[in-house]
Design a protein around this motif. Sequence first.
Motif, short mmCIF file in Angstrom:
data_model
loop_
_atom_site.label_atom_id
_atom_site.label_comp_id
_atom_site.label_asym_id
_atom_site.label_seq_id
_atom_site.Cartn_x
_atom_site.Cartn_y
_atom_site.Cartn_z
N THR A 1 0.83 -1.20 0.00
CA THR A 1 0.00 0.00 0.00
C THR A 1 0.87 1.26 0.00
N ILE B 1 -7.10 6.28 -3.92
CA ILE B 1 -5.74 5.92 -3.52
C ILE B 1 -5.77 4.51 -2.96
N ASN C 1 1.00 4.20 -2.88
CA ASN C 1 0.69 5.60 -2.53
C ASN C 1 1.91 6.51 -2.63
N ARG D 1 -0.05 9.12 -5.04
CA ARG D 1 -1.49 9.29 -4.89
C ARG D 1 -2.13 10.00 -6.08
N ASN E 1 -6.53 5.53 6.82
CA ASN E 1 -5.69 4.69 5.96
C ASN E 1 -4.43 4.24 6.71
#
Length: 492
Positions: free
Chosen positions: A106, A125, A110, A115, A346
């Motif tokens: 992840t 995202i 990102n 993003r 997140n």
Amino acid sequence: MLYIGIDLGTSAVKLLLMNSGGEIVRIVSKEYGLSFPHPGWSEQNPEDWYTQSMEGVKELLEGQDKSQVAGISFGGQMHGLVMLNEKDQVIRPAILWNDGRTTKETDYLNEVIGRKKLEQYTANIAFAGFTAPKILWVKEHEPENFARCRKIMLPKDYLAYRLTGVFSTDYSDASGMLLLDVAHKCWSADMCRICGISEEMLPRLYESYEKTGCVKREVAQELGIPESTVVAAGAGDNAASAVGTGTVGEGRCNISLGTSGTLFISADHFVSMNGQNAVHDFAHADGSFHLMGCMLSAASCNKWWTEQILHTKDYPAEQAEITDDRLGGNHVFYLPYLMGERSPLNDPLARSTFIGMTMDTTRADMTQAMLEGVAFGLRDSLEIARSLGISVTKSTIVGGGSKSPLWRKIVANVCNLTLEIPESVEGPSMGGAMLAAVACGEYPDVRTACEKIVRISRTEEPDPELVRKYEEKYQQFRQIYPALKELFPKLQ
């Protein structure tokens, strides 16, 4: 005619039988197991979904005129990674929506891909629960499984594939894979390249209410239903639940207090997030779009606290002492991050905590704090929507947690929303049955089905004085996570 809605959930499959008038005939539920091979991991055997669904349909249709079954559709847990080999065999257990193993992947998406590019490619995202990071994880940690993979699908789509032989998905569920160009409703070639997969490995895309095929002959014979039984694409659980509550059209809202907690706002047109990607920008089951904030632990916080910590299943008794005069005055706070958190933090490494206890803190104070913490978490996503200029003053509310009058009152006042409680609170299974009815021509479109079927039984109005008290508490709550954020990784 009869229509079957199948809600493929995290702990059970819930099946609903609906007639042409939108009346519920019968509901059946079948449980299956979850596996947690490592802390923060969450997996399931797709064969269990199929086996229990087939048994559930058989029980659902006992005593019914099976020749009247016209259509089947789905609401399903989103984001799960199901991988099949060239013989259509499941390669490994499905990695579920609440699995937190993909922190590295992840972060790569990102921070390295970026993003801005992800938003350009997909309108979203990366979140740890999404499917694309899971694909990258398998590619890195299980290269032999990745090399064998020929089909990638979502949980409900595996069930549909077993029923029809058609490799399909819908736009709402596909939106949560981080592989779909949501604005243009097509697979993103850039994301396929980044994940090292081909578009041929992904299913054909349909609107949720579109027919994808009919049940296979052997399935029809086993279930005793016509071979002409239509199977519609279905939707992700939250989009299906939104259909079941009539949350279609511009600015409609639905809150779900299920295992996870969601804030779902429908929109007629695609809404550019302009960098505000703390909530999700997805396609909707009615052919339009929606914004959604999803917290990973909602009613599951209540289950954990009540059953595992307090060792009771008497939920009403635990809430009985929390009288109206106590609301808005609790000195204890709770962060609802048992599985990390998705929207809007997140942060898969975030963890739950109680804070503010003193010598006079009671069991009821902590129960109240837990209920309020989930409500505060929902408001976090609502504030993102409001920052985009979206005005929301009322919402339907569904899910197991919505059965608590106390919790409904807390949510209404924390979020300053009028809450509408539908007569039917079956959510995804009801939405699935309605999508099947649309696919069969029983209703001309999803919005008409909602207008004809969905009814509101009662409302919960916010109290201005309590809204004021909870505003002060919310501003205190929102300071806790930033203060602890740097500590959480050190606790792993």
